[in-house]
Design a protein around this motif. Sequence first.
Motif, PDB file in Angstrom:
ATOM      1  N   PRO A  86       0.791  -1.252   0.168  1.00 18.68           N
ATOM      2  CA  PRO A  86      -0.219  -0.190   0.061  1.00 18.68           C
ATOM      3  C   PRO A  86       0.881   1.291   0.041  1.00 18.68           C
ATOM      4  CG  PRO A  86       0.174  -0.809   2.181  1.00 18.68           C
ATOM      5  CD  PRO A  86       0.771  -1.847   1.251  1.00 18.68           C
ATOM      6  N   LEU A  87       1.853   1.421  -1.042  1.00 19.72           N
ATOM      7  CA  LEU A  87       2.445   2.562  -0.936  1.00 19.72           C
ATOM      8  C   LEU A  87       1.649   3.649  -1.405  1.00 19.72           C
ATOM      9  CD1 LEU A  87       5.960   1.063  -2.316  1.00 19.72           C
ATOM     10  CD2 LEU A  87       5.719   2.251  -0.321  1.00 19.72           C
ATOM     11  N   VAL A  88       0.943   3.745  -2.281  1.00 18.95           N
ATOM     12  CA  VAL A  88       0.191   4.796  -2.642  1.00 18.95           C
ATOM     13  C   VAL A  88      -0.552   5.563  -1.373  1.00 18.95           C
ATOM     14  CG1 VAL A  88      -2.015   5.653  -3.920  1.00 18.95           C
ATOM     15  CG2 VAL A  88      -0.110   4.220  -5.046  1.00 18.95           C
ATOM     16  N   GLU A  89      -1.219   4.613  -0.600  1.00 18.97           N
ATOM     17  CA  GLU A  89      -1.770   4.987   0.434  1.00 18.97           C
ATOM     18  C   GLU A  89      -1.011   5.491   1.515  1.00 18.97           C
ATOM     19  OE1 GLU A  89      -4.120   2.055  -1.931  1.00 18.97           O
ATOM     20  OE2 GLU A  89      -2.002   2.252  -1.158  1.00 18.97           O
ATOM     21  N   THR A  90       0.040   4.838   1.703  1.00 15.21           N
ATOM     22  CA  THR A  90       1.045   5.153   2.855  1.00 15.21           C
ATOM     23  C   THR A  90       1.620   6.384   2.598  1.00 15.21           C
ATOM     24  OG1 THR A  90       1.267   2.994   3.668  1.00 15.21           O
ATOM     25  CG2 THR A  90       2.947   4.475   4.359  1.00 15.21           C
ATOM     26  N   ALA A  91       2.450   6.645   1.329  1.00 12.20           N
ATOM     27  CA  ALA A  91       3.295   7.577   1.036  1.00 12.20           C
ATOM     28  C   ALA A  91       2.832   8.768   0.570  1.00 12.20           C
ATOM     29  CB  ALA A  91       4.499   6.902   0.042  1.00 12.20           C
ATOM     30  N   ALA A  92       1.590   8.643  -0.291  1.00 16.18           N
ATOM     31  CA  ALA A  92       0.972   9.843  -1.108  1.00 16.18           C
ATOM     32  C   ALA A  92      -0.350  10.380  -0.184  1.00 16.18           C
ATOM     33  CB  ALA A  92       0.632   9.337  -2.390  1.00 16.18           C
ATOM     34  N   VAL A  93      -1.108   9.456   0.157  1.00 18.27           N
ATOM     35  CA  VAL A  93      -2.651   9.704   0.678  1.00 18.27           C
ATOM     36  C   VAL A  93      -2.609  10.019   2.164  1.00 18.27           C
ATOM     37  CG1 VAL A  93      -4.833   9.273   0.704  1.00 18.27           C
ATOM     38  CG2 VAL A  93      -3.622   8.474  -1.292  1.00 18.27           C
ATOM     39  N   ALA A  94      -1.865   9.138   2.956  1.00 19.23           N
ATOM     40  CA  ALA A  94      -1.943   9.402   4.522  1.00 19.23           C
ATOM     41  C   ALA A  94      -1.439  10.682   4.800  1.00 19.23           C
ATOM     42  CB  ALA A  94      -1.444   8.184   4.953  1.00 19.23           C
ATOM     43  N   PRO A  95      -0.271  11.275   4.311  1.00 21.42           N
ATOM     44  CA  PRO A  95       0.573  12.365   4.551  1.00 21.42           C
ATOM     45  C   PRO A  95      -0.284  13.589   4.359  1.00 21.42           C
ATOM     46  CG  PRO A  95       2.122  11.045   3.689  1.00 21.42           C
ATOM     47  CD  PRO A  95       0.667  10.376   3.259  1.00 21.42           C
ATOM     48  N   VAL A  96      -1.331  13.383   3.487  1.00 16.58           N
ATOM     49  CA  VAL A  96      -2.098  14.706   3.168  1.00 16.58           C
ATOM     50  C   VAL A  96      -3.580  14.666   3.859  1.00 16.58           C
ATOM     51  CG1 VAL A  96      -3.552  15.807   1.153  1.00 16.58           C
ATOM     52  CG2 VAL A  96      -1.277  14.741   0.721  1.00 16.58           C
ATOM     53  N   ALA A  97      -4.077  13.517   4.020  1.00 16.70           N
ATOM     54  CA  ALA A  97      -5.280  13.035   4.540  1.00 16.70           C
ATOM     55  C   ALA A  97      -5.267  13.222   6.058  1.00 16.70           C
ATOM     56  CB  ALA A  97      -5.888  12.034   4.071  1.00 16.70           C
ATOM     57  N   LEU A  98      -4.260  12.765   6.724  1.00 16.80           N
ATOM     58  CA  LEU A  98      -4.198  12.893   8.284  1.00 16.80           C
ATOM     59  C   LEU A  98      -3.582  14.092   8.650  1.00 16.80           C
ATOM     60  CD1 LEU A  98      -2.391   9.493   8.723  1.00 16.80           C
ATOM     61  CD2 LEU A  98      -4.698   9.852   8.930  1.00 16.80           C
ATOM     62  N   THR A  99      -4.490  14.637   9.720  1.00 15.54           N
ATOM     63  CA  THR A  99      -4.405  15.835  10.270  1.00 15.54           C
ATOM     64  C   THR A  99      -4.654  15.793  11.630  1.00 15.54           C
ATOM     65  OG1 THR A  99      -6.775  16.682  10.024  1.00 15.54           O
ATOM     66  CG2 THR A  99      -5.076  17.232   8.351  1.00 15.54           C
ATOM     67  N   LEU A 163     -12.894   7.320   0.052  1.00 15.63           N
ATOM     68  CA  LEU A 163     -12.227   8.468  -0.306  1.00 15.63           C
ATOM     69  C   LEU A 163     -12.690   9.015  -1.631  1.00 15.63           C
ATOM     70  CD1 LEU A 163     -10.542  11.027   0.912  1.00 15.63           C
ATOM     71  CD2 LEU A 163      -8.357   9.645  -0.194  1.00 15.63           C
ATOM     72  N   THR A 164     -13.388   9.905  -2.023  1.00 21.07           N
ATOM     73  CA  THR A 164     -13.739  10.238  -3.442  1.00 21.07           C
ATOM     74  C   THR A 164     -13.326  11.651  -4.301  1.00 21.07           C
ATOM     75  OG1 THR A 164     -16.074  11.149  -2.668  1.00 21.07           O
ATOM     76  CG2 THR A 164     -15.996   8.672  -3.117  1.00 21.07           C
ATOM     77  N   ALA A 168      -6.145  14.954  -0.810  1.00 17.41           N
ATOM     78  CA  ALA A 168      -5.686  13.788  -0.528  1.00 17.41           C
ATOM     79  C   ALA A 168      -5.954  12.689  -1.721  1.00 17.41           C
ATOM     80  CB  ALA A 168      -6.151  13.097   0.775  1.00 17.41           C
ATOM     81  N   PHE A 169      -7.443  12.747  -2.279  1.00 23.01           N
ATOM     82  CA  PHE A 169      -7.850  11.690  -3.349  1.00 23.01           C
ATOM     83  C   PHE A 169      -6.768  11.964  -4.875  1.00 23.01           C
ATOM     84  CE2 PHE A 169     -10.236  10.876  -7.056  1.00 23.01           C
ATOM     85  CZ  PHE A 169     -10.620   9.651  -7.067  1.00 23.01           C
ATOM     86  N   ASP A 170      -6.734  13.208  -4.831  1.00 22.80           N
ATOM     87  CA  ASP A 170      -5.865  13.723  -6.052  1.00 22.80           C
ATOM     88  C   ASP A 170      -4.385  13.416  -6.080  1.00 22.80           C
ATOM     89  OD1 ASP A 170      -8.213  14.543  -7.556  1.00 22.80           O
ATOM     90  OD2 ASP A 170      -7.862  16.866  -6.458  1.00 22.80           O
ATOM     91  N   THR A 171      -3.814  13.439  -4.828  1.00 19.06           N
ATOM     92  CA  THR A 171      -2.599  13.068  -4.612  1.00 19.06           C
ATOM     93  C   THR A 171      -2.222  11.530  -5.090  1.00 19.06           C
ATOM     94  OG1 THR A 171      -2.355  14.656  -2.915  1.00 19.06           O
ATOM     95  CG2 THR A 171      -0.656  13.005  -3.234  1.00 19.06           C
ATOM     96  N   GLY A 172      -3.428  10.664  -4.637  1.00 20.55           N
ATOM     97  CA  GLY A 172      -3.504   9.276  -4.644  1.00 20.55           C
ATOM     98  C   GLY A 172      -3.655   8.860  -6.213  1.00 20.55           C
ATOM     99  N   VAL A 173      -4.567   9.595  -7.003  1.00 24.01           N
ATOM    100  CA  VAL A 173      -4.581   9.332  -8.375  1.00 24.01           C
ATOM    101  C   VAL A 173      -3.303   9.846  -9.124  1.00 24.01           C
ATOM    102  CG1 VAL A 173      -5.691  10.372 -10.413  1.00 24.01           C
ATOM    103  CG2 VAL A 173      -7.150   9.950  -8.238  1.00 24.01           C
ATOM    104  N   LEU A 174      -2.572  10.960  -8.737  1.00 20.25           N
ATOM    105  CA  LEU A 174      -1.166  11.414  -9.354  1.00 20.25           C
ATOM    106  C   LEU A 174      -0.351   9.991  -9.175  1.00 20.25           C
ATOM    107  CD1 LEU A 174       0.376  13.327 -10.749  1.00 20.25           C
ATOM    108  CD2 LEU A 174       0.883  14.044  -8.265  1.00 20.25           C
ATOM    109  N   ALA A 175      -0.310   9.482  -7.836  1.00 22.62           N
ATOM    110  CA  ALA A 175       0.758   8.419  -7.516  1.00 22.62           C
ATOM    111  C   ALA A 175       0.426   7.225  -8.617  1.00 22.62           C
ATOM    112  CB  ALA A 175       0.585   8.235  -6.050  1.00 22.62           C
ATOM    113  N   VAL A 176      -0.794   6.931  -8.714  1.00 24.32           N
ATOM    114  CA  VAL A 176      -1.213   5.871  -9.385  1.00 24.32           C
ATOM    115  C   VAL A 176      -1.028   6.213 -11.039  1.00 24.32           C
ATOM    116  CG1 VAL A 176      -3.245   4.501 -10.436  1.00 24.32           C
ATOM    117  CG2 VAL A 176      -3.144   4.823  -8.082  1.00 24.32           C
ATOM    118  N   ALA A 177      -1.227   7.259 -11.602  1.00 24.66           N
ATOM    119  CA  ALA A 177      -0.648   7.581 -12.892  1.00 24.66           C
ATOM    120  C   ALA A 177       0.676   7.529 -13.230  1.00 24.66           C
ATOM    121  CB  ALA A 177      -1.155   9.188 -13.136  1.00 24.66           C
ATOM    122  N   ALA A 178       1.668   7.906 -12.295  1.00 25.26           N
ATOM    123  CA  ALA A 178       3.091   7.681 -12.348  1.00 25.26           C
ATOM    124  C   ALA A 178       3.420   6.244 -12.212  1.00 25.26           C
ATOM    125  CB  ALA A 178       3.537   8.373 -11.098  1.00 25.26           C
ATOM    126  N   GLN A 179       2.721   5.499 -11.574  1.00 31.14           N
ATOM    127  CA  GLN A 179       2.863   3.934 -11.442  1.00 31.14           C
ATOM    128  C   GLN A 179       2.563   3.196 -12.891  1.00 31.14           C
ATOM    129  OE1 GLN A 179       0.425   2.541  -7.995  1.00 31.14           O
ATOM    130  NE2 GLN A 179       2.321   1.480  -7.271  1.00 31.14           N
TER     131      GLN A 179
END
Length: 301
Positions: A86-99, A163-164, A168-179
């Motif tokens: 779960p690298l997208v979730e751990t490295a891309a989404v969680a840092p943005v979503a968690l506050t 998450l829709t 945070a969602f957009d950051t996840g999408v961006l990471a998946v596009a790079a993958q």
Amino acid sequence: MRFALSAQHRDFATSLHDYLAGADTPGAVRAWGAGRHEPGLTILRGLAEMGVTALLVGEGHGGLGASPVDLVVAFEVLGYHVVPGPLVETAAVAPVALTGHAAQRWLPSLAAGKAFATVPVPLALDADIADVVVGADATGDAEFVRSIDPARRLFRIPGATPLTGGEAFDTGVLAVAAQLLGAGQWLLDASVAYAKQRRQYGRPIGEYQAVKHLLADVATHLELARPLVHGAAVTGSPRDISAAKVKAGDAAYLAARTALQVHGAIGYTAEHDLGLRLTKVRALVGAWGDGRFHRERVLAR
């Protein structure tokens, strides 16, 4: 102004390539799909030591405070080497979503690779090993859902809020596009190498014009997708990110179809590493919003 990756970006990508090239990621992927996580977790911990999981985490929480461009550079390499987990979730989404309190509690551990996150979108990737679920309190009673990619272990988590949208969602999408971009590049590289060595009628098949045209078409689509992905990382615009996801998905899917055509029957075998990318690409094309979803987002903006 020069729009290009810096020397630091290129050096970072090279160091990641060098590490993953010797890490037997295909073996880790196969083990991950069978429920044996330790080989993959060893790779993830190594990536954490190189700073991948700390990229978007702020310096106040033990991270690097890097930019989305750095994230894209890393995830293109991760996609090339089909790293599981779960690298997208751990490295891309969680840092943005968690506050707030959640950020204080989890971000230092996530940055250090000592904990992993998952996100329901609506299914949650690798919830069986996740320490924190963004949008839910726990992973209890998670229901396993089979994916077309055996290494993508998906779970339905009762009570979780999918998450829709949002940053945070957009950051996840961006990471998946790079993958997808990285996976497509591996498929092209593998196809070119195979076309040079596979002989038919006394000649390497890569010398035939029809094969050259197939591979050139893939190369063109990947090169057109790359600036969209990098540009979306710079602007952060939801429209640009959706456009990048569509184009990267289309290019990677074309690369997958072409790779299978060039490799022929051997590409269908479970033992060949080509299959790991074929199923990964097919799954990621629909993950974090399929083509229709993102085309509609582009049109709406």
